[in-house]
Scaffold this active site. Structure first.
Site, PDB file in Angstrom:
ATOM      1  N   LYS A 124       7.172   6.241  11.379  1.00  0.00           N
ATOM      2  CA  LYS A 124       8.471   5.753  10.908  1.00  0.00           C
ATOM      3  C   LYS A 124       9.583   6.747  11.248  1.00  0.00           C
ATOM      4  CE  LYS A 124       6.577   3.180   6.934  1.00  0.00           C
ATOM      5  NZ  LYS A 124       6.693   2.975   5.463  1.00  0.00           N
ATOM      6  N   TYR A 159       7.611  -6.966   7.320  1.00  0.00           N
ATOM      7  CA  TYR A 159       7.606  -6.766   5.862  1.00  0.00           C
ATOM      8  C   TYR A 159       7.892  -8.088   5.143  1.00  0.00           C
ATOM      9  CZ  TYR A 159       7.393  -1.664   6.432  1.00  0.00           C
ATOM     10  OH  TYR A 159       6.991  -0.371   6.727  1.00  0.00           O
ATOM     11  N   ARG A 166      -6.167   3.966   6.833  1.00  0.00           N
ATOM     12  CA  ARG A 166      -5.525   3.772   5.522  1.00  0.00           C
ATOM     13  C   ARG A 166      -5.861   4.955   4.608  1.00  0.00           C
ATOM     14  NH1 ARG A 166      -1.275   0.336   4.009  1.00  0.00           N
ATOM     15  NH2 ARG A 166      -2.093   0.065   1.924  1.00  0.00           N
ATOM     16  N   THR A 170       1.168   4.711  -1.195  1.00  0.00           N
ATOM     17  CA  THR A 170       2.521   4.443  -0.688  1.00  0.00           C
ATOM     18  C   THR A 170       3.517   5.542  -1.054  1.00  0.00           C
ATOM     19  OG1 THR A 170       2.059   2.074  -0.890  1.00  0.00           O
ATOM     20  CG2 THR A 170       4.368   2.708  -0.637  1.00  0.00           C
ATOM     21  N   ARG A 202       0.736  11.093   3.829  1.00  0.00           N
ATOM     22  CA  ARG A 202       1.862  10.980   2.902  1.00  0.00           C
ATOM     23  C   ARG A 202       1.837  12.088   1.857  1.00  0.00           C
ATOM     24  NH1 ARG A 202       1.351   4.404   2.398  1.00  0.00           N
ATOM     25  NH2 ARG A 202       2.758   3.855   4.108  1.00  0.00           N
ATOM     26  N   ASN A 215       8.091   7.495   3.888  1.00  0.00           N
ATOM     27  CA  ASN A 215       6.709   7.971   3.733  1.00  0.00           C
ATOM     28  C   ASN A 215       5.948   8.068   5.067  1.00  0.00           C
ATOM     29  OD1 ASN A 215       6.451   5.254   4.136  1.00  0.00           O
ATOM     30  ND2 ASN A 215       5.435   4.805   2.199  1.00  0.00           N
ATOM     31  N   HIS A 224       3.317   3.837   8.734  1.00  0.00           N
ATOM     32  CA  HIS A 224       2.787   2.536   8.322  1.00  0.00           C
ATOM     33  C   HIS A 224       1.384   2.435   8.883  1.00  0.00           C
ATOM     34  CE1 HIS A 224       2.152  -1.770   7.857  1.00  0.00           C
ATOM     35  NE2 HIS A 224       1.660  -1.733   9.086  1.00  0.00           N
ATOM     36  N   GLU A 276      -0.654  -7.528  13.267  1.00  0.00           N
ATOM     37  CA  GLU A 276       0.368  -6.497  13.480  1.00  0.00           C
ATOM     38  C   GLU A 276       0.299  -5.919  14.896  1.00  0.00           C
ATOM     39  OE1 GLU A 276      -0.098  -3.758  10.210  1.00  0.00           O
ATOM     40  OE2 GLU A 276       0.842  -5.165   8.809  1.00  0.00           O
TER      41      GLU A 276
END
Ligand code: UDP
Ligand code: MG
Length: 153
Positions: free
Chosen positions: A9, A49, A85, A91, A102, A112, A115, A126
């Site tokens: 990000k 999103y 993940r 999050t 994170r 954060n 993604h 995705e």
């Protein structure tokens, strides 16, 4: 083998952390099979999103995701969706466990760093959202036999 989507990000790109975060995935043994820098727009963000478009924080989230280019990556490995993940962490960076990306690099519920797709089904959708089929490059990982036991991949 699974392939999952990671977005670095603007909170990662603008802070000059691209190399550091990519290094974590490579060190873990995940194989980069697609990667590109791009600028997100509102259409793409509303699609990506879609579960959040009606939340009060969506405009701020969209703004934060357009603040700089992002880097999209396709990462491949055995159970890559779950592994990535796990590396990403909760999050909110303030509650994410130390040792997660994170938890090690962020202090925010929004800014954060990364993604990561949350299921095999989302990963498939995705990846198609961010990559054309020909932009995913399957190739042999030279260290595959040291990353896995023969019956694992
Ligand atoms: N987000 C936010 N405020 C919130 C919850 C989420 O700004 O209260 C942002 C945050 O950047 C998060 C993204 O929206 O990474 C997607 O939210 P999701 O619940 O899917 O979390 P993730 O899967 O990224 O952990
Ligand atoms: Mg999510």
């Amino acid at each position: 083998m699974e392939t999952t989507l990671v977005l670095l990000k603007p909170s990662c790109v603008s802070r000059g952390l691209i190399g550091e975060i990519i290094n974590r995935f490579e060190r873990r043994g995940l194989q980069i099979v697609g990667m590109k820098m791009m600028q997100l727009d509102d259409d793409k963000l509303r699609e990506h999103y879609s579960h959040l478009v009606n939340k009060p924080f969506f405009p701020a989230l969209a703004k934060s995701m357009k603040a700089s280019p992002i880097v999209a990556m396709a990462l491949q490995g055995v159970e890559a969706v779950t592994v990535v993940r796990g590396m990403t962490g909760y999050t909110n960076g303030r509650t994410a466990d130390p040792g997660t990306i994170r938890g090690d690099y962020s202090m925010s519920n929004q800014q954060n760093i990364v993604h990561a797709s949350d299921s095999i089904d989302s990963a498939e959708k995705e990846l198609a959202r961010f990559f054309k089929p020909e932009e995913i490059y399957p190739y042999k990982h030279a260290l595959a036999e040291y990353l896995y036991a023969p019956d694992e991949y």
